[in-house]
Each structure stands twice: as structure tokens, then as C-alpha cells.
Design a protein around this motif. Structure first.
Motif, short mmCIF file in Angstrom:
data_model
loop_
_atom_site.label_atom_id
_atom_site.label_comp_id
_atom_site.label_asym_id
_atom_site.label_seq_id
_atom_site.Cartn_x
_atom_site.Cartn_y
_atom_site.Cartn_z
N ILE A 465 0.84 -1.21 0.00
CA ILE A 465 0.00 0.00 0.00
C ILE A 465 0.87 1.25 0.00
CG2 ILE A 465 -1.68 1.31 1.35
CD1 ILE A 465 -2.90 -1.34 2.21
N GLY A 466 1.98 1.21 0.73
CA GLY A 466 2.89 2.36 0.74
C GLY A 466 3.48 2.61 -0.64
N ARG A 467 3.89 1.53 -1.32
CA ARG A 467 4.46 1.69 -2.67
C ARG A 467 3.42 2.23 -3.64
NH1 ARG A 467 6.84 -3.24 -1.12
NH2 ARG A 467 5.31 -4.45 -2.32
N LEU A 468 2.20 1.73 -3.51
CA LEU A 468 1.14 2.22 -4.40
C LEU A 468 0.85 3.70 -4.15
CD1 LEU A 468 -1.09 1.73 -6.50
CD2 LEU A 468 -2.59 1.03 -4.62
N GLY A 469 0.77 4.08 -2.87
CA GLY A 469 0.53 5.48 -2.55
C GLY A 469 1.62 6.38 -3.07
N THR A 470 2.86 5.92 -2.96
CA THR A 470 3.99 6.71 -3.48
C THR A 470 3.90 6.86 -4.99
OG1 THR A 470 5.42 5.95 -1.68
CG2 THR A 470 6.49 6.80 -3.67
N ALA A 471 3.55 5.76 -5.68
CA ALA A 471 3.44 5.82 -7.14
C ALA A 471 2.34 6.79 -7.57
CB ALA A 471 3.14 4.42 -7.70
N LEU A 472 1.22 6.77 -6.87
CA LEU A 472 0.13 7.68 -7.22
C LEU A 472 0.54 9.12 -6.91
CD1 LEU A 472 -2.99 5.68 -5.97
CD2 LEU A 472 -2.11 5.87 -8.28
N GLY A 473 1.21 9.32 -5.80
CA GLY A 473 1.65 10.67 -5.45
C GLY A 473 2.63 11.23 -6.47
N GLU A 474 3.57 10.39 -6.90
CA GLU A 474 4.54 10.84 -7.90
C GLU A 474 3.87 11.15 -9.23
OE1 GLU A 474 7.28 7.63 -8.02
OE2 GLU A 474 8.42 8.30 -6.26
N ALA A 475 2.73 10.48 -9.50
CA ALA A 475 2.00 10.75 -10.74
C ALA A 475 1.03 11.93 -10.59
CB ALA A 475 1.22 9.50 -11.15
N GLY A 476 0.98 12.52 -9.39
CA GLY A 476 0.10 13.66 -9.18
C GLY A 476 -1.37 13.28 -9.08
N VAL A 477 -1.63 12.04 -8.66
CA VAL A 477 -3.01 11.55 -8.56
C VAL A 477 -3.49 11.64 -7.12
CG1 VAL A 477 -4.52 9.55 -8.86
CG2 VAL A 477 -2.72 10.02 -10.53
N PHE A 482 -10.46 4.94 -0.28
CA PHE A 482 -9.57 3.78 -0.37
C PHE A 482 -10.28 2.59 0.25
CE2 PHE A 482 -6.23 0.95 0.87
CZ PHE A 482 -5.18 1.16 0.00
N HIS A 483 -10.48 1.52 -0.56
CA HIS A 483 -11.19 0.34 -0.08
C HIS A 483 -10.33 -0.89 -0.33
CE1 HIS A 483 -14.68 3.01 -0.03
NE2 HIS A 483 -14.36 3.34 -1.27
N LEU A 484 -10.22 -1.75 0.69
CA LEU A 484 -9.33 -2.90 0.62
C LEU A 484 -10.05 -4.16 1.07
CD1 LEU A 484 -6.43 -4.15 0.40
CD2 LEU A 484 -6.11 -3.48 2.80
N GLY A 485 -9.81 -5.25 0.35
CA GLY A 485 -10.34 -6.56 0.75
C GLY A 485 -9.35 -7.63 0.36
N ARG A 486 -9.44 -8.81 1.05
CA ARG A 486 -8.53 -9.90 0.72
C ARG A 486 -9.20 -11.23 1.08
NH1 ARG A 486 -3.85 -9.45 5.44
NH2 ARG A 486 -5.22 -9.86 7.21
N GLU A 506 -0.87 5.88 -18.80
CA GLU A 506 0.43 6.07 -18.16
C GLU A 506 0.37 5.67 -16.69
OE1 GLU A 506 0.17 8.34 -21.80
OE2 GLU A 506 -1.14 8.29 -20.02
N LEU A 507 -0.74 6.04 -16.02
CA LEU A 507 -0.88 5.67 -14.61
C LEU A 507 -0.98 4.16 -14.46
CD1 LEU A 507 -1.27 6.40 -11.64
CD2 LEU A 507 -3.72 6.65 -12.09
N LEU A 508 -1.75 3.50 -15.33
CA LEU A 508 -1.88 2.06 -15.26
C LEU A 508 -0.53 1.37 -15.46
CD1 LEU A 508 -5.22 1.33 -17.17
CD2 LEU A 508 -4.79 1.13 -14.72
N ALA A 509 0.25 1.87 -16.40
CA ALA A 509 1.57 1.29 -16.63
C ALA A 509 2.45 1.42 -15.39
CB ALA A 509 2.23 1.97 -17.83
N ARG A 510 2.35 2.56 -14.72
CA ARG A 510 3.14 2.79 -13.50
C ARG A 510 2.72 1.81 -12.39
NH1 ARG A 510 5.72 7.62 -11.23
NH2 ARG A 510 5.14 8.72 -13.14
N VAL A 511 1.40 1.62 -12.26
CA VAL A 511 0.90 0.73 -11.21
C VAL A 511 1.24 -0.73 -11.53
CG1 VAL A 511 -1.20 -0.15 -10.10
CG2 VAL A 511 -0.96 2.30 -10.54
N LYS A 512 1.08 -1.13 -12.78
CA LYS A 512 1.37 -2.52 -13.16
C LYS A 512 2.84 -2.87 -12.97
CE LYS A 512 -2.38 -2.93 -16.56
NZ LYS A 512 -2.74 -3.05 -17.99
N ALA A 513 3.69 -1.87 -12.99
CA ALA A 513 5.12 -2.13 -12.82
C ALA A 513 5.49 -2.39 -11.37
CB ALA A 513 5.93 -0.94 -13.36
N LEU A 514 4.58 -2.13 -10.42
CA LEU A 514 4.88 -2.35 -9.02
C LEU A 514 4.97 -3.85 -8.71
CD1 LEU A 514 2.46 0.26 -7.37
CD2 LEU A 514 4.94 0.46 -7.66
N PRO A 515 5.90 -4.26 -7.88
CA PRO A 515 6.01 -5.68 -7.51
C PRO A 515 4.72 -6.18 -6.84
CG PRO A 515 7.95 -4.46 -6.82
CD PRO A 515 6.95 -3.44 -7.27
#
Length: 525
Positions: A465-477, A482-486, A506-515
Motif C-alpha cells: 500500500i505504501g508503494r502504491l501510494g507513493t506511485a500515485l503521489g509521484e503521478a500527481g493523482v 480507499f477500499h481494501l479486501g482480501r 500512463e498511470l496504469l503502466a506505472r501501477v502494473k510495474a509495481l512488484p
């Protein structure tokens, strides 16, 4: 007595039907917007074709208007949101000119195959250039059909009569329906690689815009001939021009353009290019059909309250509407969600209501699900014509009631069956009014389905979640909710985030690149 204005030239049968049904009618055409504003206040109904523009300003002066009826399919000339806010029902006649449009596509295919426009011009100029015009036969050629709905199925039938092989790309086309039509269901890439002729019969949506892009046109067979009688914007016109100039595309025939009326176009004058001024529906029979249909629909509504082919209103009685309205909003969102997330042909949709929802009229709820589902691909779908469109595509629709209460007082579950199995989403109403998603493909998750959203399936692991938040922040999103389930700790997790702007590639590409990311998609509600 209700009173209707026919403001565009229409077959006389329309006025005759209005009068026979007890509706007063005036036929006054060719008025300017200011003149229409001055007179519209005295009418309960407005019957139009394409010339009259029903704008927000016109609607503001329409103090008594209850219904706008469009004799034809397209309603680009009607401000539907403004009409809805005004309480005005907007109707169209989506099936009145199907045969005519299909026949025009076939006519343009013949024109391309035998270079008829150029041969006609040359002969009438006295040149007699017999050796210049070497055509091709349609027999045994492969026709690629993009869109296999009502019009597309008619084109397929005519093409098979010409002994052509027909392959079809349509996300909603089931294998059973393809067999019934006598076509081979293929992917878009397969169609592009195999088709000698390509004809488009799909509405213009975010998913179909530029479906024949420069990239896709490059995938076509050399010498392919392309026909579009559907909507301008399905083809990248600049890329089409380049393909014609290079000789990769053997010919193109357009009845529709991105900008209409098309007084100028880089395509004009290009060799092997044929154009007509949006004549798909222009036959005597089609104009009679749509005039009769719009008059019958509007008269039924004004006299008895019946609603047919409405674009902004379901078929409901006055008593049912208040109770069903929040359920239909929930059902449409669930249908849209499953439509956006599902891949491959869907041959069955099941709508299961539990608890309080099972005590209500199921048809409007099911229709709302279908409208949301089909609305991801079809521009003019609504709760009235959605069941018919689903049936045309060979989609089986099941309704299941269960009056017992489960985890929730009321629940609507939507399940779809594809070649990969069955998947379902479920939602409820909070406070009997607010739609809320509570289950997504077997994973418990509570979320509001609003605006633009980012859907992510990932491996449940610390730090994601931290990595995702950072990626969105860097993209200016900016994240709204925020909803989470597992399924289980360390297993598969689902994230639904509402964001302030539409999700970009571009945002999707950035998110898909996350481990750890397995799937990422943009959603819109």
C-alpha cells in the motif's frame, strides 16, 4: 388533449397516427432556435429528426414538455442530461432503419470492389477506360465484421448470401449466437489479419473510439477495403488517409465522419476513396418506419403513460418508482462494474435478489443491471432496450429470488458466466438509499462506486500500500477513497480507489510495474 410539435420534416404517417390516438399535432418545420424557444412552451411533446437541436436553452423554455421523440437512432442533437433534469423523457427508434443501414454498407462494399464511382465519372467524361478499372470479386472473400448486433447481423446475412466468409469481433457475441449467425467469432487482431473487407457496426464509445487506429490499421492485410456506416470516430481518419496513400489499404468507403457535415476532409480526392453524406438511414421505407414508430411511442406515453425506447427512463409504474429507484441505481452500478472487469464473451447473466430486494418487481432491477453491463460497450443502451440488446447478442438472462436474509437485510448479486467460469459481485443499500459494493469476485470489500476508480489485484504483502501510494503521489493523482479486501492473509488482495481524474494509460503502466501487482484497471461510474 396532449399537443405535439413535429419540428423536422417527417413522413405524413406520423401526424396521422398522433391524431388517431387523440393527440393534437402541429407540423412546423425549419424554425430557428429563437423561434422554437418562443413556441415550445405550448407543447407536451416534440417530435424531431436530426435538424432540430434540443439544447438546454430550448428546454428551459419548454414549460409543458414531457417527451422528446427522435425518429432515428442518434440523439446527439438532444441534451439528454438537461432533459432528464427537466423531467423530460427522451425516446428514439433504434431499430427502424437497421435494414437500410446494412444495405448501404453492402452497397459501399460493391462500390469499392468494382471502383464504381471512378468508373462512372470516367465513362461519363467520355474516356472509356475499360482497362483501368480492374475490380475484385466478393465471392470467397473474407468479410470482417466489427460489431455483431442488429445491423451487423443483417450485414452478415447478406454477405453470406454473396458466398463470403464472415468473421466477427464483438465482446458480447457468444459462440452460440455466432453459430446461429453463420459467422466465426474471432479476436480483433485475428480479424485485422484475415479480412479482405472490414465493415464497422458498433456505437462510438470510449472503448470503440479509433478502434481502427494507426496501430490497428497497420495490422490489416495489404489491400484491405474498409467500410464505415456506423459512427464517425471509429476510424483514425489521418491514419486511413496515410494507408490509402501508401497503398496498404486498397480502398475505403465512409458514410460517417468525425466532423459532420463534412464539407472538407483530407480524404476527399484520395484515390480509391468513396464517400456519402450520412445516407445510412436515407430510404423511403426507413423514414416511414421511424416516423410511425416515434409517433406510436410518443402517443402511448402521452395518452396512457407507456414508455418504450426511452434513453433516460425505465419502464415503471408511478407506484413502483420511489421504492425501486435506489435499487436500480445499485443494480446499474453492479452491472457496469462486472461489465468493465469481465473479459471474453459472456453467455449468461444472473441477477439474484435477497431479502427486501426479492419482494420488489424484479424486471426493472434486471433491466438496470443489463443497462449498466451493456453500457460499457453500447452508447444508446437503456433500461428499456437493454433486455432486447442482450437477447440479440445471445446472452441468457436469469432472475433468482431468495426472500431469506443473509448477512444483509437486502442484497443484489450479479453473476456472469464466461469461458473462464462464473464470477459475481454483490451490493446492498445503506439506509435503504445509498448503493454500496460489499463483495467482489468472492472477496469481501465495502466500497462506493462513484466517479473514476482504480482497481488493483495484488499479492497481499507488507509495504504494498505504501508503494502504491507513493506511485500515485509521484503521478500527481489524488486519492478520494480507499477500499481494501482480501481472501486471506498473504493471499490475493483487492484495492478500489476513487481518484479525482480519469485513470490514464500512463498511470496504469506505472501501477502494473509495481512488484506484486497482478491486475490493474481504470473504472468509471
Amino acid at each position: 388533449m396532449p399537443k405535439v410539435l413535429i419540428s423536422d420534416k417527417m413522413d405524413p404517417q406520423a401526424a396521422k397516427i398522433f391524431r388517431e390516438r387523440g393527440v393534437e399535432v402541429d407540423e412546423i418545420t425549419g424554425k430557428t432556435p429563437d423561434e422554437l424557444k418562443a413556441m415550445i412552451g405550448q407543447y407536451d411533446g416534440l417530435a424531431i429528426r436530426s435538424s432540430t437541436k434540443v439544447t438546454k436553452e430550448i428546454l428551459e423554455h419548454a414549460t409543458n414538455l414531457k417527451v422528446v421523440g427522435r425518429a432515428g437512432i442518434g440523439v446527439d442533437n438532444v441534451d439528454i442530461p438537461a432533459a432528464s433534469a427537466k423531467g423530460v423523457v427522451v425516446m428514439n427508434t433504434p431499430f427502424g432503419n437497421s435494414i437500410t443501414t446494412a444495405e448501404h454498407a453492402i452497397a459501399l462494399m460493391f462500390a469499392l470492389a468494382r471502383q464504381l464511382p471512378e468508373a462512372d465519372a470516367s465513362t461519363q467524361a467520355g474516356k472509356w477506360e475499360k482497362n483501368r478499372f480492374m475490380g475484385v470479386e466478393l465471392t470467397s472473400k473474407t468479410l470482417g465484421l466489427i460489431g455483431a448486433g442488429n445491423i451487423g447481423s443483417i450485414v452478415a446475412d447478406r454477405a453470406r448470401g454473396l458466398k463470403m466468409k464472415v468473421v466477427a469481433f464483438d465482446p458480447f457475441l457468444t459462440p452460440e449466437r455466432a453459430v446461429e449467425m453463420g459467422v466465426e467469432k474471432v479476436t480483433l487482431d485475428e480479424l485485422l489479419a484475415r479480412a479482405d473487407f472490414i465493415t464497422l457496426h458498433t456505437p462510438l464509445t470510449d472503448q470503440t473510439r479509433n478502434i481502427l487506429s494507426a496501430e490497428n490499421l497497420a495490422k490489416t492485410k495489404k489491400g484491405v477495403r474498409i467500410i464505415n456506416c456506423a459512427r464517425g470516430g471509429l476510424i483514425d481518419e489521418a491514419a486511413l488517409k496515410a494507408g490509402l496513400d501508401s497503398g496498404h489499404i486498397g480502398g475505403a468507403a465512409l458514410d460517417v465522419f468525425v466532423t459532420e457535415p463534412a464539407k472538407e476532409s483530407p480524404l476527399f480526392g484520395t484515390p480509391n476513396f468513396v464517400s456519402t453524406p450520412h445516407l445510412g438511414a436515407s430510404t423511403t421505407e426507413a423514414q416511414v418506419n421511424v416516423a410511425i414508430q416515434v409517433a406510436e411511442q410518443m402517443a402511448d406515453f402521452l395518452v396512457s403513460g407507456g414508455v418504450t425506447n426511452a434513453l433516460n427512463m425505465p419502464s415503471l409504474s408511478a407506484e413502483e418508482a420511489p421504492k425501486l429507484k435506489p435499487y436500480m441505481a445499485l443494480a446499474e452500478k453492479l452491472g457496469s462494474l462486472v461489465g468493465q472487469l469481465s473479459t471474453g464473451a459472456i453467455d449468461r447473466i444472473s441477477v439474484h435478489t435477497e431479502g427486501a430486494a426479492a419482494e420488489l418487481n424484479q424486471k426493472p432491477i434486471t433491466s438496470a443491471v443489463l443497462a449498466g453491463f451493456l453500457g460499457t460497450q453500447t452508447a444508446t443502451v437503456n433500461m428499456v432496450n437493454a433486455p432486447l440488446l442482450a437477447r440479440d447478442r445471445g446472452v441468457e438472462v436469469r432472475e433468482i429470488r431468495s426472500e431469506r436474509e443473509g448477512d444483509y437485510h437486502t442484497l443484489v448479486r450479479v453473476s456472469v458466466r464466461t469461458a473462464d467460469g462464473e464470477r459475481s459481485v454483490a451490493g446492498t443499500l445503506f439506509g435503504d438509499q445509498a448503493p454500496r459494493l460489499v463483495e467482489l469476485f468472492g472477496i469481501k470489500v465495502e466500497a462506493d462506486l462513484v466517479g473514476s476508480m482504480l482497481y488493483v489485484v495484488n499479492e497481499d504483502a507488507p509495504g504494498f500500500i505504501g508503494r502504491l501510494g507513493t506511485a500515485l503521489g509521484e503521478a500527481g493523482v489524488n486519492i478520494g477513497t480507499f477500499h481494501l479486501g482480501r481472501r486471506q492473509a498473504g493471499g490475493e488482495a483487492v484495492l478500489l480507489l476513487s481518484v479525482d481524474e480519469p485513470v490514464t494509460a500512463e498511470l496504469l503502466a506505472r501501477v502494473k510495474a509495481l512488484p506484486g501487482v497482478r491486475t490493474a484497471m481504470g473504472l468509471s461510474f
